[in-house]
Design a protein around this motif. Structure first.
Motif, PDB file in Angstrom:
ATOM      1  N   SER A  60       2.207  -0.145   9.987  1.00 10.27           N
ATOM      2  CA  SER A  60       1.860  -0.174  11.357  1.00 10.27           C
ATOM      3  C   SER A  60       0.839   0.826  11.326  1.00 10.27           C
ATOM      4  CB  SER A  60       3.007   0.175  12.329  1.00 10.27           C
ATOM      5  OG  SER A  60       3.582   1.436  12.012  1.00 10.27           O
ATOM      6  N   HIS A  61       0.796   1.916  10.886  1.00  9.30           N
ATOM      7  CA  HIS A  61      -0.402   2.914  10.899  1.00  9.30           C
ATOM      8  C   HIS A  61      -0.512   3.580   9.552  1.00  9.30           C
ATOM      9  CE1 HIS A  61       3.253   5.222  11.767  1.00  9.30           C
ATOM     10  NE2 HIS A  61       2.784   6.257  10.983  1.00  9.30           N
ATOM     11  N   GLY A  62      -1.767   4.235   9.544  1.00 13.62           N
ATOM     12  CA  GLY A  62      -2.028   5.217   8.166  1.00 13.62           C
ATOM     13  C   GLY A  62      -2.724   4.194   7.256  1.00 13.62           C
ATOM     14  N   ASP A  63      -2.452   4.925   6.036  1.00 15.76           N
ATOM     15  CA  ASP A  63      -3.153   3.856   4.839  1.00 15.76           C
ATOM     16  C   ASP A  63      -2.457   2.586   4.442  1.00 15.76           C
ATOM     17  OD1 ASP A  63      -5.391   5.671   4.510  1.00 15.76           O
ATOM     18  OD2 ASP A  63      -3.730   7.329   3.689  1.00 15.76           O
ATOM     19  N   LEU A  64      -2.911   1.951   3.760  1.00 17.90           N
ATOM     20  CA  LEU A  64      -2.353   0.802   3.174  1.00 17.90           C
ATOM     21  C   LEU A  64      -1.204   1.104   2.215  1.00 17.90           C
ATOM     22  CD1 LEU A  64      -5.221  -1.657   2.653  1.00 17.90           C
ATOM     23  CD2 LEU A  64      -3.487  -1.749   4.489  1.00 17.90           C
ATOM     24  N   TYR A  65      -0.194   0.115   1.894  1.00 18.91           N
ATOM     25  CA  TYR A  65       0.582   0.530   0.563  1.00 18.91           C
ATOM     26  C   TYR A  65      -0.054   0.227  -0.667  1.00 18.91           C
ATOM     27  CZ  TYR A  65       4.649   0.300   4.201  1.00 18.91           C
ATOM     28  OH  TYR A  65       5.435   0.509   4.937  1.00 18.91           O
ATOM     29  N   CYS A  66       0.388   1.212  -1.501  1.00 23.25           N
ATOM     30  CA  CYS A  66      -0.186   0.783  -2.891  1.00 23.25           C
ATOM     31  C   CYS A  66       0.135  -0.554  -3.592  1.00 23.25           C
ATOM     32  CB  CYS A  66       0.050   2.042  -3.799  1.00 23.25           C
ATOM     33  SG  CYS A  66      -0.677   2.096  -5.446  1.00 23.25           S
ATOM     34  N   SER A  67      -0.873  -1.171  -4.087  1.00 24.37           N
ATOM     35  CA  SER A  67      -0.681  -2.469  -4.974  1.00 24.37           C
ATOM     36  C   SER A  67      -0.522  -2.264  -6.347  1.00 24.37           C
ATOM     37  CB  SER A  67      -1.676  -3.685  -4.538  1.00 24.37           C
ATOM     38  OG  SER A  67      -2.927  -3.109  -5.211  1.00 24.37           O
ATOM     39  N   LYS A  68      -0.082  -2.985  -7.134  1.00 23.68           N
ATOM     40  CA  LYS A  68       0.009  -2.690  -8.505  1.00 23.68           C
ATOM     41  C   LYS A  68      -1.533  -3.124  -9.116  1.00 23.68           C
ATOM     42  CE  LYS A  68       4.319  -2.086  -8.744  1.00 23.68           C
ATOM     43  NZ  LYS A  68       5.264  -2.827  -9.282  1.00 23.68           N
ATOM     44  N   GLN A  69      -2.290  -3.772  -8.250  1.00 25.31           N
ATOM     45  CA  GLN A  69      -3.920  -3.908  -8.808  1.00 25.31           C
ATOM     46  C   GLN A  69      -4.418  -2.485  -8.456  1.00 25.31           C
ATOM     47  OE1 GLN A  69      -4.589  -7.019  -9.714  1.00 25.31           O
ATOM     48  NE2 GLN A  69      -6.593  -5.922 -10.529  1.00 25.31           N
ATOM     49  N   ASP A  70      -4.231  -1.744  -7.585  1.00 23.44           N
ATOM     50  CA  ASP A  70      -4.677  -0.390  -7.453  1.00 23.44           C
ATOM     51  C   ASP A  70      -4.628   0.206  -8.532  1.00 23.44           C
ATOM     52  OD1 ASP A  70      -5.710  -0.950  -4.474  1.00 23.44           O
ATOM     53  OD2 ASP A  70      -3.772  -0.403  -3.830  1.00 23.44           O
ATOM     54  N   LEU A  71      -3.269   0.408  -8.864  1.00 21.20           N
ATOM     55  CA  LEU A  71      -2.836   1.068 -10.244  1.00 21.20           C
ATOM     56  C   LEU A  71      -3.645   0.712 -11.317  1.00 21.20           C
ATOM     57  CD1 LEU A  71       1.038   1.687 -10.290  1.00 21.20           C
ATOM     58  CD2 LEU A  71      -0.931   3.371  -9.881  1.00 21.20           C
ATOM     59  N   THR A  72      -3.877  -0.812 -11.569  1.00 22.35           N
ATOM     60  CA  THR A  72      -4.468  -1.095 -12.737  1.00 22.35           C
ATOM     61  C   THR A  72      -5.980  -0.840 -12.946  1.00 22.35           C
ATOM     62  OG1 THR A  72      -2.859  -2.849 -12.881  1.00 22.35           O
ATOM     63  CG2 THR A  72      -4.900  -3.391 -14.074  1.00 22.35           C
TER      64      THR A  72
END
Length: 202
Positions: A60-72
């Motif tokens: 609802s606020h702040g930064d997005l949740y990390c995706s596995k694609q972000d890691l890769t």
């Protein structure tokens, strides 16, 4: 990505409940961008005591949740968590425990990484928490970066800051970084970005 391109981005992945670890993440991101790379700030969902509770896919606020694609896709990783009895927070541990496929694929091997933390007191377990976050990064084959004592603020700080990584002492729940804490966090971001560039060009 060919060798003529810059590394895509440095992932600054953190969990923060009161805002202190997020403040460090933002300072690290500033250092990364001062060094000429993109800083991608991401967080992880909280772990609920209610096993039937679920988080929305977008916070609802702040930064997005990390995706596995972000890691890769990241060229490097800065990992941050507040201390929980001398260890990383359960939410961050839960997220890392779910990266088995990335470990099997070697997605993070050879990439630079470092860690950061915050505590509510001067002796609240900062160094043990930082070390606890290093362990899964070593299992992923990442190359750990700390803060060298050539950083003058390491010699003068009376708040946070360690050779293991940036830190913050949130006395009286303050999320304001001291001058030394801010300098060290920015320097850490710069060092991580420069290391990623050197590894990429090599």
């Amino acid at each position: 990505m060919n060798n003529n391109q810059q590394p895509a981005f440095i992932l600054v992945l953190y969990y923060s409940t009161k805002g202190s670890t997020k403040a460090l993440a933002e300072a690290i991101g500033l250092g990364i961008e001062q060094a000429g790379l993109e800083a991608r700030l991401r967080t992880v969902p909280a772990v609920s005591n209610n096993c039937e509770s679920t988080e929305a896919k977008i916070p609802s606020h702040g930064d997005l949740y990390c995706s596995k694609q972000d890691l890769t896709d990241c060229a490097g990783l800065a990992l941050g968590s507040p201390t929980r009895f001398g260890n990383m927070a359960a939410a961050m541990k839960y997220f890392l425990d779910g990266t088995v496929n990335e470990w099997l694929n070697g997605d993070l091997q050879g990439k630079p990484a470092g860690v950061f933390t915050s505590t509510g007191s001067m002796h609240g377990g900062q160094e043990s928490t930082l070390i606890s976050m290093m362990l899964p990064l070593l299992h992923h084959g990442m190359l750990l970066c700390g803060l060298p004592y050539s950083e003058e603020a390491l010699h003068s700080t009376h708040s946070g800051g360690t050779p293991y990584g940036p830190s913050h002492v949130a006395l009286e729940q303050s999320t304001n970084l001291s001058d030394e804490e801010h300098k060290l966090a920015v320097a850490f971001g710069q060092r991580l970005a420069h290391t990623a560039e050197k590894l990429h060009s090599a």
